[in-house]
Write an enzyme that holds these catalytic residues in place. Structure first.
Site, PDB file in Angstrom:
ATOM      1  N   GLU A  97       7.678  55.100  46.600  1.00  0.00           N
ATOM      2  CA  GLU A  97       7.795  55.818  47.872  1.00  0.00           C
ATOM      3  C   GLU A  97       6.447  56.391  48.346  1.00  0.00           C
ATOM      4  OE1 GLU A  97      12.492  57.112  47.691  1.00  0.00           O
ATOM      5  OE2 GLU A  97      11.061  58.341  46.588  1.00  0.00           O
ATOM      6  N   GLY A 117      20.809  56.167  50.514  1.00  0.00           N
ATOM      7  CA  GLY A 117      22.015  55.378  50.710  1.00  0.00           C
ATOM      8  C   GLY A 117      22.631  55.761  52.050  1.00  0.00           C
ATOM      9  N   MET A 159      18.823  61.929  46.383  1.00  0.00           N
ATOM     10  CA  MET A 159      18.837  62.737  45.171  1.00  0.00           C
ATOM     11  C   MET A 159      17.777  63.853  45.135  1.00  0.00           C
ATOM     12  SD  MET A 159      19.658  59.636  42.475  1.00  0.00           S
ATOM     13  CE  MET A 159      20.067  60.713  41.114  1.00  0.00           C
ATOM     14  N   GLU A 160      17.098  64.100  46.248  1.00  0.00           N
ATOM     15  CA  GLU A 160      16.020  65.122  46.233  1.00  0.00           C
ATOM     16  C   GLU A 160      15.941  66.015  47.465  1.00  0.00           C
ATOM     17  OE1 GLU A 160      15.226  61.757  46.003  1.00  0.00           O
ATOM     18  OE2 GLU A 160      15.219  61.632  43.806  1.00  0.00           O
ATOM     19  N   ASP A 194      20.402  51.029  50.836  1.00  0.00           N
ATOM     20  CA  ASP A 194      21.709  50.526  50.362  1.00  0.00           C
ATOM     21  C   ASP A 194      22.799  51.328  51.067  1.00  0.00           C
ATOM     22  OD1 ASP A 194      20.561  52.557  48.102  1.00  0.00           O
ATOM     23  OD2 ASP A 194      22.697  52.864  48.446  1.00  0.00           O
TER      24      ASP A 194
HETATM   25  N1  ADE Z   1      18.868  56.768  47.123  1.00  0.00           N
HETATM   26  C1  ADE Z   1      18.969  55.541  47.674  1.00  0.00           C
HETATM   27  N2  ADE Z   1      20.204  55.054  47.520  1.00  0.00           N
HETATM   28  C2  ADE Z   1      20.918  55.997  46.859  1.00  0.00           C
HETATM   29  C3  ADE Z   1      22.245  56.065  46.390  1.00  0.00           C
HETATM   30  N3  ADE Z   1      23.108  55.063  46.587  1.00  0.00           N
HETATM   31  N4  ADE Z   1      22.625  57.178  45.747  1.00  0.00           N
HETATM   32  C4  ADE Z   1      21.752  58.197  45.536  1.00  0.00           C
HETATM   33  N5  ADE Z   1      20.493  58.178  45.950  1.00  0.00           N
HETATM   34  C5  ADE Z   1      20.065  57.090  46.613  1.00  0.00           C
END
Ligand code: ADE
Length: 230
Positions: free
Chosen positions: A12, A78, A172-173, A196
């Site tokens: 990143e 995501g 996640m951050e 995703d």
């Molecule tokens: N970052 C990118 N895709 C993610 C996902 N599916 N879950 C958590 N963090 C992500």
């Protein structure tokens, strides 16, 4: 101005380091911090490693040790909203922690006493991003980003997060960085490009699109830096 640019994963921030020219580096608290001059600003750049704890450490160090006056986060997420396809950009209007649960004490999901479920991102940075998007001719959706210490790869969990927090994307951050910045009074901006759809295919899609989506986000963040006044 001293501007922090952070990501969670090496992929990143690599496109950012490749674009800024020469830089110096130093190690502190388990991370490497890169410093350079860019477009009239002092930049401090780092990736934290994945998750809320590591990202909170890195954001704190950037502010307390390196004196960051604004923090820009670049990375991938995501997608939850049907409007967000792989490669699309989303910027957080507000962020929440989808994995905080003290509902046993009557609190809503995501709530910590003396805190709030949502932490708002800086409005002037969001407005700047809208101008940058117009001039680049790209779309950036503004929405709620939900953060947790889980890679979400389940339609059921994703829909629960959407229903509970009205979230448009998850990662996640972001919310931990938001908490740090809000507590230190540092304006922040969280940008993500979709890698995703947080469903059963998420693991495979993430591996396939991490690098390309990370580049989309990094390119936009650098355009923002160019437009930031001193
Ligand atoms: N970052 C990118 N895709 C993610 C996902 N599916 N879950 C958590 N963090 C992500």
């Amino acid at each position: 101005m001293k501007i922090a640019i952070m990501g969670a994963m090496r992929e990143e921030i690599e496109p950012i380091l490749e674009s800024v020219g020469s830089y110096t580096s130093s190690d502190h608290a388990g991370n490497t911090f890169y410093e350079c001059r860019y477009e009239g600003h002092d930049l401090i750049i780092a990736y934290s490693k994945i998750g809320k704890v590591f990202s909170a450490i890195t954001a704190s160090v950037m502010i307390e040790r390196f004196g960051a006056e604004k923090l820009l986060f670049s990375g991938v997420a995501g997608g939850i909203s049907k409007e967000l396809k792989i490669g699309d950009l989303v910027m957080a209007s507000a962020l929440c922690q989808h994995d905080v649960d003290i509902t046993a004490f009557g609190h809503p999901y995501g709530f910590i006493p003396e805190g709030s479920v949502m932490v708002d991102a800086d409005r002037s940075l969001i407005d700047l991003a809208k101008e940058v998007a117009r001039s680049m001719g790209v779309d950036v959706k503004e929405g709620i980003i939900a953060t947790g210490d889980q890679f979400v790869a389940s339609a059921e969990r994703k829909h629960w997060i959407e229903a509970t927090f009205k979230a448009d994307a998850l990662e996640m951050e972001g919310a931990s960085v938001a908490c740090v910045c809000a507590n230190f009074g540092v304006p922040f901006f969280i940008l993500r490009a979709i890698s995703d759809s947080a469903d059963g295919d998420a693991g495979m899609d993430f591996d396939t699109f991490l690098q390309s989506s990370a580049k989309v986000s990094a390119r936009f963040i650098l355009e923002m830096v160019k437009r930031l006044g001193n």
